[in-house]
Design a protein around this motif. Structure first.
Motif, PDB file in Angstrom:
ATOM      1  N   ILE A  73       0.796  -1.272   0.022  1.00 39.07           N
ATOM      2  CA  ILE A  73      -0.008   0.026  -0.058  1.00 39.07           C
ATOM      3  C   ILE A  73       0.825   1.225  -0.262  1.00 39.07           C
ATOM      4  CG2 ILE A  73      -1.588   1.291   1.355  1.00 39.07           C
ATOM      5  CD1 ILE A  73      -2.927  -1.524   2.207  1.00 39.07           C
ATOM      6  N   ALA A  74       2.033   1.341   0.878  1.00 44.26           N
ATOM      7  CA  ALA A  74       2.782   2.527   0.913  1.00 44.26           C
ATOM      8  C   ALA A  74       3.513   2.565  -0.449  1.00 44.26           C
ATOM      9  CB  ALA A  74       3.837   2.179   1.885  1.00 44.26           C
ATOM     10  N   GLN A  75       3.819   1.426  -0.968  1.00 45.90           N
ATOM     11  CA  GLN A  75       4.651   1.656  -2.447  1.00 45.90           C
ATOM     12  C   GLN A  75       3.677   2.062  -3.528  1.00 45.90           C
ATOM     13  OE1 GLN A  75       7.784   1.543  -3.608  1.00 45.90           O
ATOM     14  NE2 GLN A  75       6.945   1.934  -5.642  1.00 45.90           N
ATOM     15  N   ASN A  76       2.397   1.796  -3.224  1.00 50.63           N
ATOM     16  CA  ASN A  76       1.348   2.124  -4.341  1.00 50.63           C
ATOM     17  C   ASN A  76       1.045   3.763  -4.099  1.00 50.63           C
ATOM     18  OD1 ASN A  76      -0.772   2.068  -6.320  1.00 50.63           O
ATOM     19  ND2 ASN A  76      -2.526   1.534  -4.939  1.00 50.63           N
ATOM     20  N   GLU A 117      -0.042  19.745  -7.583  1.00 49.30           N
ATOM     21  CA  GLU A 117       0.597  21.121  -7.411  1.00 49.30           C
ATOM     22  C   GLU A 117       0.752  21.304  -5.913  1.00 49.30           C
ATOM     23  OE1 GLU A 117      -1.116  25.416  -8.218  1.00 49.30           O
ATOM     24  OE2 GLU A 117      -0.464  24.221  -9.980  1.00 49.30           O
ATOM     25  N   LYS A 118       1.902  21.173  -5.260  1.00 49.44           N
ATOM     26  CA  LYS A 118       1.947  21.443  -3.789  1.00 49.44           C
ATOM     27  C   LYS A 118       1.272  20.157  -3.236  1.00 49.44           C
ATOM     28  CE  LYS A 118       2.374  26.397  -3.951  1.00 49.44           C
ATOM     29  NZ  LYS A 118       1.996  27.723  -3.768  1.00 49.44           N
ATOM     30  N   GLY A 119       1.535  19.249  -3.855  1.00 51.84           N
ATOM     31  CA  GLY A 119       0.773  17.765  -3.141  1.00 51.84           C
ATOM     32  C   GLY A 119      -0.611  17.595  -3.351  1.00 51.84           C
ATOM     33  N   GLU A 161      -5.652   6.811  -1.596  1.00 51.23           N
ATOM     34  CA  GLU A 161      -4.541   6.078  -2.277  1.00 51.23           C
ATOM     35  C   GLU A 161      -3.322   7.237  -2.459  1.00 51.23           C
ATOM     36  OE1 GLU A 161      -5.365   3.636  -5.325  1.00 51.23           O
ATOM     37  OE2 GLU A 161      -6.534   2.274  -4.207  1.00 51.23           O
ATOM     38  N   GLY A 162      -3.067   8.082  -1.505  1.00 46.23           N
ATOM     39  CA  GLY A 162      -1.857   8.846  -1.277  1.00 46.23           C
ATOM     40  C   GLY A 162      -2.287  10.265  -2.265  1.00 46.23           C
ATOM     41  N   VAL A 163      -3.299  10.483  -2.928  1.00 46.97           N
ATOM     42  CA  VAL A 163      -3.544  11.626  -3.602  1.00 46.97           C
ATOM     43  C   VAL A 163      -4.534  12.294  -2.856  1.00 46.97           C
ATOM     44  CG1 VAL A 163      -4.300  12.459  -6.008  1.00 46.97           C
ATOM     45  CG2 VAL A 163      -2.760  10.519  -5.708  1.00 46.97           C
ATOM     46  N   THR A 164      -4.247  13.689  -2.654  1.00 49.18           N
ATOM     47  CA  THR A 164      -5.073  14.681  -1.936  1.00 49.18           C
ATOM     48  C   THR A 164      -5.900  15.607  -2.701  1.00 49.18           C
ATOM     49  OG1 THR A 164      -3.761  14.666   0.097  1.00 49.18           O
ATOM     50  CG2 THR A 164      -5.261  16.247  -0.006  1.00 49.18           C
TER      51      THR A 164
END
Length: 154
Positions: free
Chosen positions: A19-22, A33-35, A64-67
């Motif tokens: 999951i962390a890698q994904n 842009e700025k996360g 999944e890591g995208v805000t």
């Protein structure tokens, strides 16, 4: 018994690492842009309001890591229930550039199109609105963009 517990713990550790890698990979592949995805625009608003609406950091959600930012709690809640339904195609990169050249090109979040329930965003600067070009051969470009994106996210 001890062997089963050890195997269970080991498999859980592998799952967490996957999951962390994904999430890490998605952060690298997505247009952030700025996360923040979609330059802070609300992905749900494209569908519910048929227009681009700037989101608010007070209504943020991460998938999944995208805000993403949302313009309302209701839109955030809708996203949390079905995030994949609202995410932009091709990681939020220009759909036309992905189709024509397989390139990650920045976007104008106010230039978009919903096709078959999917959000596509486009570059639109310096008298170059790629949505216009996309519309001329959408079927071919979409097929090429799908194939090109698969190569990027492998």
């Amino acid at each position: 018994m001890k062997t089963r517990i050890i195997l269970l713990i080991f498999s859980m550790m592998i799952s967490v690492a996957g999951i962390a890698q994904n999430e890490s990979t998605r952060k690298e592949q997505y247009n952030l842009e700025k996360g923040i995805a979609l330059q802070g625009y609300d992905p749900v608003a494209y569908f519910k309001n048929s227009k681009a609406i700037k989101g608010n950091k007070n209504f943020a959600a991460t998938y999944e890591g995208v805000t993403y930012y949302f313009s309302s709690k209701a839109n955030k809640d809708a996203f949390v229930k079905m995030p994949a339904a609202y995410e932009p195609q091709y990681g939020g990169w220009c759909a036309y550039a992905m189709g024509s050249a397989g390139e990650k090109v920045s976007i104008d979040p106010e230039t978009f199109k919903i096709v078959d329930g999917k959000l596509y965003v486009f570059y639109n600067k310096f008298f170059n609105n790629t949505l216009t070009s996309w519309n001329k051969d959408e079927q071919k470009l979409k097929k090429q963009a799908d194939a090109n994106w698969k190569k990027i996210i492998k």
